[in-house]
Design an enzyme around this catalytic site. Structure first.
Site, PDB file in Angstrom:
ATOM      1  N   LYS A   1       6.056  10.456   5.149  1.00  0.00           N
ATOM      2  CA  LYS A   1       6.091  10.182   2.961  1.00  0.00           C
ATOM      3  C   LYS A   1       6.421  11.968   2.315  1.00  0.00           C
ATOM      4  CE  LYS A   1       3.523   6.320   4.277  1.00  0.00           C
ATOM      5  NZ  LYS A   1       2.316   5.370   3.929  1.00  0.00           N
TER       6      LYS A   1
ATOM      7  N   GLN B   1      -3.645   6.846   3.175  1.00  0.00           N
ATOM      8  CA  GLN B   1      -2.944   6.482   4.536  1.00  0.00           C
ATOM      9  C   GLN B   1      -3.887   5.637   5.559  1.00  0.00           C
ATOM     10  OE1 GLN B   1       0.051   6.722   5.601  1.00  0.00           O
ATOM     11  NE2 GLN B   1      -0.463   5.670   7.309  1.00  0.00           N
TER      12      GLN B   1
ATOM     13  N   ASP C   1       1.385   1.624  -3.244  1.00  0.00           N
ATOM     14  CA  ASP C   1       0.923   0.520  -2.044  1.00  0.00           C
ATOM     15  C   ASP C   1       0.898  -0.331  -2.378  1.00  0.00           C
ATOM     16  OD1 ASP C   1       1.372   1.631   0.477  1.00  0.00           O
ATOM     17  OD2 ASP C   1      -0.730   2.644   0.406  1.00  0.00           O
TER      18      ASP C   1
HETATM   19  N1  GUN Z   1      -0.991   2.196   8.043  1.00  0.00           N
HETATM   20  C1  GUN Z   1       0.295   1.638   7.924  1.00  0.00           C
HETATM   21  N2  GUN Z   1       1.675   1.112   6.917  1.00  0.00           N
HETATM   22  C2  GUN Z   1       0.440   1.794   5.395  1.00  0.00           C
HETATM   23  C3  GUN Z   1       0.693   1.469   4.234  1.00  0.00           C
HETATM   24  O1  GUN Z   1       1.534   0.656   4.559  1.00  0.00           O
HETATM   25  N3  GUN Z   1       0.163   2.602   3.444  1.00  0.00           N
HETATM   26  C4  GUN Z   1      -0.990   2.548   4.032  1.00  0.00           C
HETATM   27  N4  GUN Z   1      -1.838   3.404   3.021  1.00  0.00           N
HETATM   28  N5  GUN Z   1      -1.224   2.896   5.450  1.00  0.00           N
HETATM   29  C5  GUN Z   1      -0.681   2.185   5.998  1.00  0.00           C
END
Ligand code: GUN
Length: 288
Positions: free
Chosen positions: A54, A98, A121
């Site tokens: 990311k 995360q 998100d």
């Molecule tokens: N862990 C797995 N997928 C995601 C996601 O789309 N966002 C976040 N914040 N954590 C994740």
């Protein structure tokens, strides 16, 4: 294999290019660079890779990113305090915590504490509610990535039977909400661990979306001939990655299918970048 591959790497590269151009324009107009703050608690190896990807994607698209790494022993109060600091920091436009968090932490309380205008998100209940009411602020990243893949591959959703396998808050439920929206107009079925005759439900699907997190859970003979298959799963099996669909057998029956890796995964990141730019626009009064 007879199915066409829906190439997430290629589609996401196009999306990232568009976001980079729009972000550059935003910087020129405002003097402000869209900024994502990512929070990683503990040292889960998969999460470290995801967060690193990311960050890299932000950098390449000309967005600022800051990673806040916290030790696995971080307390709920400490994490809440960091979220509060990021909420109040006007230089931060998007906040991503995360998941999964270490088990001693209450994820719901943490995610609820992120101010909805920075919730890239789209996990906050206000943003989930807005999505369900057909007036989304942010589109949830993975489901939005799936919608983009359907669009680019020329897959019509209106009036078609879509089966989603999995009812998670991150994928299954928001995926159903997007497909039900006016304009998408699909007829949606969600399957889960208590669904009776799940193979039959899948065989009815003209579009089948697998998001259960179990390697090759969806068998090849559950695929309706000519269906479009979207595999959201990324599962480590020994030293390889497997999706939630039995790929080789499914690809013999499907018209089109997403690979793992190189399918939905890169799309999720591309949508996160879009949301970060959207968050910056929201906070600078460009959109309401
Ligand atoms: N862990 C797995 N997928 C995601 C996601 O789309 N966002 C976040 N914040 N954590 C994740």
């Amino acid at each position: 294999m007879t199915a066409t591959l829906i190439d997430g790497k290629q589609i996401s590269a196009e999306c990232r290019k568009e976001t980079a151009a729009s972000a550059e324009q935003f910087v020129n107009e405002t003097g402000v660079r869209p900024h994502l703050a990512a929070v990683l608690v503990g040292d889960d190896p998969a999460s470290q890779v995801y967060v690193r990807n990311k960050e890299l994607a932000c950098e390449r698209a000309g967005l600022q990113s800051t990673l806040h790494r916290l030790p696995a022993e971080t307390t709920q109060q400490e994490l809440l305090a960091l979220v509060q600091t990021l909420n109040e920091d006007v230089s931060v436009h998007g906040i991503l915590v995360q998941l999964p968090l270490p088990s001693h932490l209450n994820s719901t309380q943490i995610l609820d504490a992120i101010t909805p205008l920075k919730d890239v998100d789209a996990f906050h209940p206000e943003n989930v509610g807005r999505l369900l009411q057909g007036r989304p602020r942010f589109l949830p990243c993975t489901p939005a990535g799936v919608m983009k893949m359907l669009e680019v591959s020329g897959t019509e959703t209106a009036g078609r039977r879509v089966t989603i396998v999995g009812r998670s808050d991150i994928v299954g439920k928001p995926m159903a909400a997007l497909l039900l929206q006016k304009g998408a107009d699909a007829t949606v079925t969600i399957c889960h661990s208590r669904t009776a005759e799940i193979a039959e439900e899948c065989r009815r699907a003209e579009i089948l979306i697998a998001a259960v997190g179990i390697p090759e859970f969806v068998r090849g003979d559950w695929v309706r001939p000519g269906a479009v298959i979207i595999d959201v799963g990324i599962n480590r099996v020994g030293d390889r990655l497997a999706g939630d669909v039995e790929f080789a057998a499914a690809a013999e029956r499907a018209a089109a299918i997403t690979p793992v890796p190189g399918g939905v995964g890169p799309m999720t990141i591309a949508m996160l970048l879009q949301n970060t730019l959207h968050a910056a626009r929201l906070q600078h009064g460009f959109v309401s």
